[in-house]
Design an enzyme around this catalytic site. Structure first.
Site, PDB file in Angstrom:
ATOM      1  N   HIS A 176     -12.540  34.080  -4.671  1.00 22.67           N
ATOM      2  CA  HIS A 176     -13.708  33.311  -4.216  1.00 22.67           C
ATOM      3  C   HIS A 176     -14.568  32.911  -5.404  1.00 22.67           C
ATOM      4  O   HIS A 176     -14.824  33.737  -6.288  1.00 22.67           O
ATOM      5  CB  HIS A 176     -14.531  34.168  -3.247  1.00 22.67           C
ATOM      6  CG  HIS A 176     -15.824  33.537  -2.848  1.00 22.67           C
ATOM      7  ND1 HIS A 176     -15.881  32.432  -2.034  1.00 22.67           N
ATOM      8  CD2 HIS A 176     -17.114  33.845  -3.145  1.00 22.67           C
ATOM      9  CE1 HIS A 176     -17.139  32.082  -1.848  1.00 22.67           C
ATOM     10  NE2 HIS A 176     -17.913  32.934  -2.520  1.00 22.67           N
ATOM     11  N   GLY A 190       0.805  -1.225   0.000  1.00 21.91           N
ATOM     12  CA  GLY A 190       0.000   0.000   0.000  1.00 21.91           C
ATOM     13  C   GLY A 190       0.828   1.260   0.000  1.00 21.91           C
ATOM     14  O   GLY A 190       0.393   2.287   0.513  1.00 21.91           O
TER      15      GLY A 190
END
Length: 466
Positions: free
Chosen positions: A432, A179
């Protein structure tokens, strides 16, 4: 054939070796670049590029299956395995050919197609019978997949990252052993391409993640895409032309198994014992991180060969440092190493930067499960953790598993290289809605803990994570 002499001999024509030879020659040295194949770099042939091509195909399949979230109906999505792998190899070969073409730009006589081993501190014997006498030697022999014996006995049923990209078609099922970064990247990609994937690891940690919270987020996300079996000892065997994996009293059969248990350095054929260097129990010398010098010898070891920072940009940097120091030997000069920076190309990406925080570090956290832009894009998963030193809030590290982490990781690494503080970053403009905007909460956490002035307090109230 005549024996050879040079100021600097470089063994290995990968990323690190090419950088070492180039920098040594730039500093006035006569050089030899010795490689048995001149096939191209690990990155181009079996590493970065083919894996990212597979991941790109997996991303396309995953997005196509998940358009219902946006009210977009695409119908059944099918994956043409042979077409996926054919494109992968076509683009991979194009990248690799570009690297091979660069060998043609080497000055005449620099490239030596042979396999080298040491016969002394600065002397080599080639497998074509010639010898090389050099003022200094740079070892840049790279690494190769490790295939433990139970898996080696499976023959072609066992794959590595050196062979998986040569498949004609995607398997229906795949066991992944290991992993780490390679195993996790390829496991997720295969799962998103429709392969039934099980990942096994004797440890309980994926991809070497150091932060428990980030690891929990990573493990949770990956468990939704594949079967995870951590902390187990898988035992392979062949059964009716397939791979049987036994673990914890259970068993399952798979079409193939990907062995991703590590890539140890290619040093076994170098006869390092002939150099007189002190070697550890793995046959490796001690290598100084800031000079790449082995002890006080005229030998330098770089890139995957030293196993310290096995990523491409570090290999290039190490080659450059070693090439310069090989010319200057014995007057080697320590170099400041860059902030450590790694990306695991899971989706979302996993990024680790800089230092692991100690008890004195200030920590800021940004949750991306409710972050504005991530939610808009349907990618609201994971978190970012930023670390800063007291008392000034200077950024020293970060762990991120969140959308856009590969890009935001660059910005944070550059900020750390520049010695910037959390307050410095909060003084910058944040558009934003963006993923970068999500970092403001973590930066404010740090500023509140130091404590420092917190720019942006005048921001209008916005929903959490926006």
């Amino acid at each position: 054939m005549a024996d050879l002499t040079c100021d600097v001999a470089v063994i290995g024509a990968g990323t690190a070796g090419l950088a070492a030879e180039r920098n040594a020659r730039k500093h006035g040295a006569s050089t030899l670049l010795i490689d048995p194949d001149f096939a191209g770099t690990t990155c181009a042939t079996v590493g970065c590029m083919p894996s990212k091509l597979l991941i790109a195909a997996a991303r396309a399949a995953h997005r196509a299956r998940n358009t219902d979230l946006f009210g977009v109906r695409t119908g059944e999505v099918t994956v043409d395995g042979p077409a996926v792998l054919a494109r992968l190899r076509q683009e991979r070969d194009r990248f690799a050919s570009g690297v091979r073409d660069s060998f043609d730009d080497l000055p005449e006589g620099v490239a030596v197609k042979a396999r080298a081993r040491f016969s002394g501190r600065n002397s080599l014997t080639l497998d074509d019978g010639r010898t090389v006498q050099a003022g200094a030697v740079v070892i840049a022999t790279g690494s190769s997949p490790m295939v433990p014996e139970p898996y080696a006995a499976l023959g072609d049923l066992a794959l590595t990252n050196d062979s998986i990209f040569e498949l004609d078609d995607l398997p229906e099922s795949l066991a992944v052993i290991g992993g780490g970064v390679i195993g996790l990247e390829l496991a997720q990609a295969m799962a998103r391409l429709g392969v039934a994937v099980s990942l096994f690891d004797m440890g309980d940690r994926l991809a070497g993640v150091r932060c428990n919270k980030v690891h929990d987020a990573l493990k949770g996300a990956m468990s939704q895409e594949m079967a995870l079996h951590l902390g187990v000892e898988p035992e392979p065997s062949e059964e009716d032309g397939r791979v049987r994996i036994d673990w914890d009293g259970r068993h399952q059969s798979y079409d193939r198994v990907l062995v991703a248990t590590g890539r140890p350095p290619n040093v076994s054929g170098l006869d390092l014992s002939a150099t007189g260097l002190a070697l550890d129990d793995k046959g490796m010398p001690d290598v100084a991180a800031d000079t790449l010098q082995c002890g006080d010898s005229p030998i330098f070891m770089v890139g995957d060969a030293n196993a310290a920072r096995p990523v491409l940009h570090e290999a290039s940097d190490e080659g450059g440092i070693a090439g310069r120091n090989a010319v200057a030997y014995p007057a080697v000069v320590p170099s400041r190493r860059k902030v450590s920076f790694t990306i695991t190309y899971t989706e979302p990406p996993l990024v680790m930067i800089g230092q692991d925080p100690d008890d004195s570090a200030k920590i800021g956290e940004a949750d991306y499960t409710n972050q504005g832009r991530a939610t808009v894009d349907g990618e609201n998963v994971g978190l970012a953790r930023l670390y800063a030193a007291a008392p000034d809030g200077r950024l020293i590290g970060a762990d991120l598993f969140c959308p856009g982490a590969d890009h935001m990781g660059h910005l944070l690494t550059w900020a750390m290289e520049a010695g910037q503080t959390a307050s410095d970053l909060l003084d910058r403009p944040f558009y934003h809605p963006t993923l970068e905007e999500g970092l403001k909460g973590a930066l404010r956490d740090i500023c509140g803990a130091v404590p420092l002035r917190v720019p942006g307090d005048q921001d209008p109230g916005l929903p959490p994570g926006v």
